[in-house]
Structure formats: C-alpha cells, structure tokens
Write an enzyme that holds these catalytic residues in place. Structure first.
Site, PDB file in Angstrom:
ATOM      1  N   ILE A 140      32.110  83.509  30.623  1.00  0.00           N
ATOM      2  CA  ILE A 140      31.299  84.691  30.961  1.00  0.00           C
ATOM      3  C   ILE A 140      29.824  84.286  31.072  1.00  0.00           C
ATOM      4  CG2 ILE A 140      30.573  86.999  30.225  1.00  0.00           C
ATOM      5  CD1 ILE A 140      33.031  87.104  28.407  1.00  0.00           C
ATOM      6  N   LYS A 209      28.085  82.673  17.686  1.00  0.00           N
ATOM      7  CA  LYS A 209      27.776  83.188  19.027  1.00  0.00           C
ATOM      8  C   LYS A 209      26.734  84.294  18.941  1.00  0.00           C
ATOM      9  CE  LYS A 209      32.371  81.875  20.624  1.00  0.00           C
ATOM     10  NZ  LYS A 209      33.777  82.270  20.656  1.00  0.00           N
TER      11      LYS A 209
HETATM   12  N1  HSE Z   1      38.148  80.106  19.131  1.00  0.00           N
HETATM   13  C1  HSE Z   1      37.354  80.921  19.998  1.00  0.00           C
HETATM   14  C2  HSE Z   1      38.104  82.211  20.306  1.00  0.00           C
HETATM   15  C3  HSE Z   1      37.000  80.264  21.298  1.00  0.00           C
HETATM   16  O1  HSE Z   1      39.167  82.472  19.770  1.00  0.00           O
HETATM   17  O2  HSE Z   1      37.566  82.984  21.067  1.00  0.00           O
HETATM   18  C4  HSE Z   1      35.975  79.181  21.165  1.00  0.00           C
HETATM   19  O3  HSE Z   1      34.758  79.693  20.759  1.00  0.00           O
END
Ligand code: HSE
Length: 429
Positions: A140, A209
């Site tokens: 994204i 994130k």
């Molecule tokens: N493990 C992450 C998820 C993806 O399940 O979205 C990598 O950041």
C-alpha cells in the site's frame, strides 16, 4: 523512449520471500522500471545467509555472496535494498551504506521504528536517501502520500489495520465463531501466521508501523516503545457476537491522534461501528484511514504483506531514488531528530465495552453503577444477558480517561457481586 544511460546497480541485502520477489520483478518488469526510473536498474549483488535456500522466485545464484563486505565495499553499487529484517546486522549495514553516501531502501519496520532518527541523521550528513515505503502496509502506498501528498495539510488522526495476521484471525473468529486459538492455528496452517506469532498477535508489528506513520504525521521521532500495545489473544468469540449485536466489528487498530492534551499512539483491539470503512476490511488485508484537517477522510487499502506486493513498494522507492539521484533528497526528515512526546495511556480518552459476570439478584446493577459514578465514568448503555449462574452485564461507557476507567475497574473487582470481568475492549466512535 529507450534509456541509454548506464544501469543503476542495486545491492540486495537479504534474499528470502521479499528479496527474491524484488529480483523477480526487476527482471520481469525491466522495461517499465527503466521508463519509470529513467535509467535501467539491475541487481548486481546479493547478500545471503546461504546460497542454496528455497525461495519463492528463482534468483541468479552467481551474483550471491555470504560476505557482507564484498557488497558493502563495492563502489559500483549505488542503491542498497535491505530486506533482511531484524535490527542487527541490518542497522550496522544501513549505517555503513549511508555513511558512504549510498542510498538505502528498506522494508524493515523495526529498523525505522527503533533507529529512524540515527538513520535519517546519517543520511543528511552524506546527502543519501532513506526510503521505507514497504515497511508499513506492504504494497500500500502510504509513506509517500503521508510525506508528500499531505505535506500541505495537518494530519489529525490515523486509524490503521496494519497487521494482516491479526485481521485474518479476527475475521475468521467473527465469521465462524471460532476461538482465538482455532483461528490462529488455521492462520498458521495457511502460512499467514508465523510459527512464533507473538510479534503479530501481541501488537508489536503494528506498533512499529504506527511509530513510523506517527513520526511522519506529527513531525517528530516517535519510536515503537512509545506506542502502547495490547494484543488480540484475550478477545473471545462472545465479544464478537456482542459487538455485532451492538452494531460494531472488532479490529486490532493502530491509532495515532492529535488531541488538545497531546498526541496518543496505541495498538489495541477496538470495537468499530459497522458503518466505518475500516470495519469491512476482512481477511489478511490492511487499510489505513487518515483524517487530515483540510483534506478530510482518506483510506488506503491493499495487501500489507507478501513477496510481490512488498517488492512492488520497494521498487517504487527505487524509482524515486534513481530519478532524484544527484539532487538533494526530497525529504531530509530533520523532524525525526525532535523527540516525539506521546501521552501516557492513563490520559487517553476512550469509550469502553466491558463484560461483568455477576451474581443475579436485586441491587447488583445499582452497586455497579455506583462504582462507575464514584469514578466519574458515565455509562452509555447497559444490558443484562443471561440469568442465574450465567448472569452477565454488558455495558459501554461514554468517553473517559483511561485512569478513571482503571480506577472504576479496581472498584468493581472489589464488589462481592462481581464474580469476574472477562472482557474489556475500547470502543471507537
Ligand atoms: N506479519 C505482518 C502481518 C506482515 O501479518 O501483517 C509484515 O509486517
């Protein structure tokens, strides 16, 4: 128009799921990539732990090495793509690359969320670029829109479903009535969840994130350890049923908000009105909902993980780096050096859903309401479910500072008529 300039040489640090996807796309989409970047791009060296490893895409093993120095010391490499994951040795390699004035594209959310400040400062010293679109939301486009497209607005709030594993688990629990453990086992069988799922299910991945998005939105360095986190393992199928009855879906949300008292940044299961656009994001998809002061509501949706979606985001960064090589970076991100202040969770205001297992006799509700009243917590809705031994009170509060809600919870736990408080979930308006 065909490009005749020399190829830009890429060093790939790591070649697992994402790295092999990058190699595959560089070859497969060579013409379009050349056009977009305005120069041919080629992977000239790959650092791996072991050459003979199974990979989702075929990779040229003749350019692989297990010696980091043979890539990092190669003066012919212009751009390094770091897809090793983890903070070390990724951080040391990244600092070495930037220290030599070479550009860095990384998919490593932990690296940026923990060491963003150090990396941005190293890049400024040598006019190198650091790009990390793939670190948040996989394929994204969200980092660049937040940095550049919204550069003229003020971002007031971010609500993100930024972890596909947990969204898959909650979707299955909601659709099938399965328990957390059953849905997790299914996610592991399908390869969505890791054998050790803790980073996903306990909210650490989403916190990294959110730290990155909050730093960009609020123009200050916010690290992952400043993000409050609560995972999904205590969400019960009954809570999803109650939520549905009340008109909500339960999602693991990463929320960053600019309020009068300050900025909050938190990851926790959240009851979200069914009418909210994020409530319909199902399976392992990600979506980020951004509220800008002038632009209003925006939503970005797509695959938040996986080899080719993530590789696509990386190549977008490569295009940007190559197009601007030789000029000062589009963003120096000097704001990352300002330490970001994040409100303590006790001061964050939320609405709360709570379930209490109670003794079923007259006066119980009055005692419960009294404890809430004593702590200045106002109730929005209260229903009794079940009778006798199965009696439960399901309630939702008005917005209240977490500190007051916790004080009320302690008071409730002391009541002899309250047997257990099996569930508390924050509710988003
Ligand atoms: N493990 C992450 C998820 C993806 O399940 O979205 C990598 O950041």
């Amino acid at each position: 128009m065909a490009e005749s300039r020399d190829a830009v040489k890429i060093g790939l640090l790591g070649c697992g799921t994402i790295g092999s996807g990058v190699f595959h796309l560089v070859r497969k989409n060579a013409a379009g990539l050349t056009e977009a970047a305005r120069r041919p791009v080629e992977v000239s060296g790959i650092l791996v732990k072991a050459i003979d490893e199974a990979r989702p895409f075929e990779v040229d093993t003749s350019i692989m090495t297990t010696e980091a120095s043979s890539l990092l010391d190669d003066p012919g490499i212009d751009v390094f793509i770091e897809v090793m994951g983890g903070t070390e040795p990724a951080r040391s390699y990244a600092l070495e690359v930037l220290g030599k004035g070479r550009h860095l594209v990384t998919a490593n959310k932990e690296l940026i969320a923990r060491h963003g400040r150090e990396l941005m400062e190293a890049a400024v010293r040598t006019d190198a670029q650091v790009m990390f679109e793939a670190a948040v939301g996989g394929g994204i486009p969200i980092v660049r829109p937040m940095e550049l497209s919204l550069g003229g607005d003020v971002v007031n709030k971010i609500l993100g479903i930024v972890n596909g594993t947990t969204n898959y688990i909650l979707t299955r629990m909601s659709a099938e009535g399965s328990t957390y453990a059953e849905a997790l086992a299914e996610a592991q069988q399908l390869g969505y969840a890791e054998a050790d799922p803790s980073a996903d299910v306990e909210g650490g991945d989403a916190a990294s994130k959110l730290a990155i998005l909050s730093s960009i939105a609020f123009k200050a360095g916010i690290t992952s350890d400043q993000v409050y986190r609560e995972g999904i393992s205590r969400v019960r199928p009954e809570d999803l049923d109650n939520a549905a009855e009340l008109g909500y879906a339960v999602k693991l949300l990463a929320i960053a908000e600019r309020a009068e008292a300050g900025v909050s940044a938190r990851v926790h299961p959240t009851m979200l009105p069914r009418s909210h656009p994020l409530a319909s994001i199902s399976g392992n998809f990600n979506a980020v909902f951004v509220i800008g002061e002038s632009v209003g509501d925006l939503m970005f949706y797509g695959q938040g993980a996986g080899s080719l979606p993530t590789a696509t985001a990386i190549l977008g960064d490569v295009v940007n780096v190559v197009r601007t090589m030789g000029s000062p970076p589009a963003s120096r991100r000097s704001y990352w050096s300002r330490p970001g202040e994040v409100l303590p969770m006790e001061e964050v205001v939320s609405r709360f859903y709570m379930v209490l297992n109670v003794v079923d006799r007259p006066g119980v509700l009055a005692k419960i309401a009294g404890v809430f009243g004593d702590n200045n917590v106002s109730l929005e809705s209260v229903v009794q479910k079940g009778i006798g031994d199965g009696a439960q009170i399901v309630l939702i509060t008005h917005g209240v500072a977490e500190r007051s809600f916790r004080a009320a919870t302690e008071g409730l736990e002391k009541l002899d008529v309250v047997l257990e408080i099996p569930s508390v979930i924050r509710v988003e308006s």
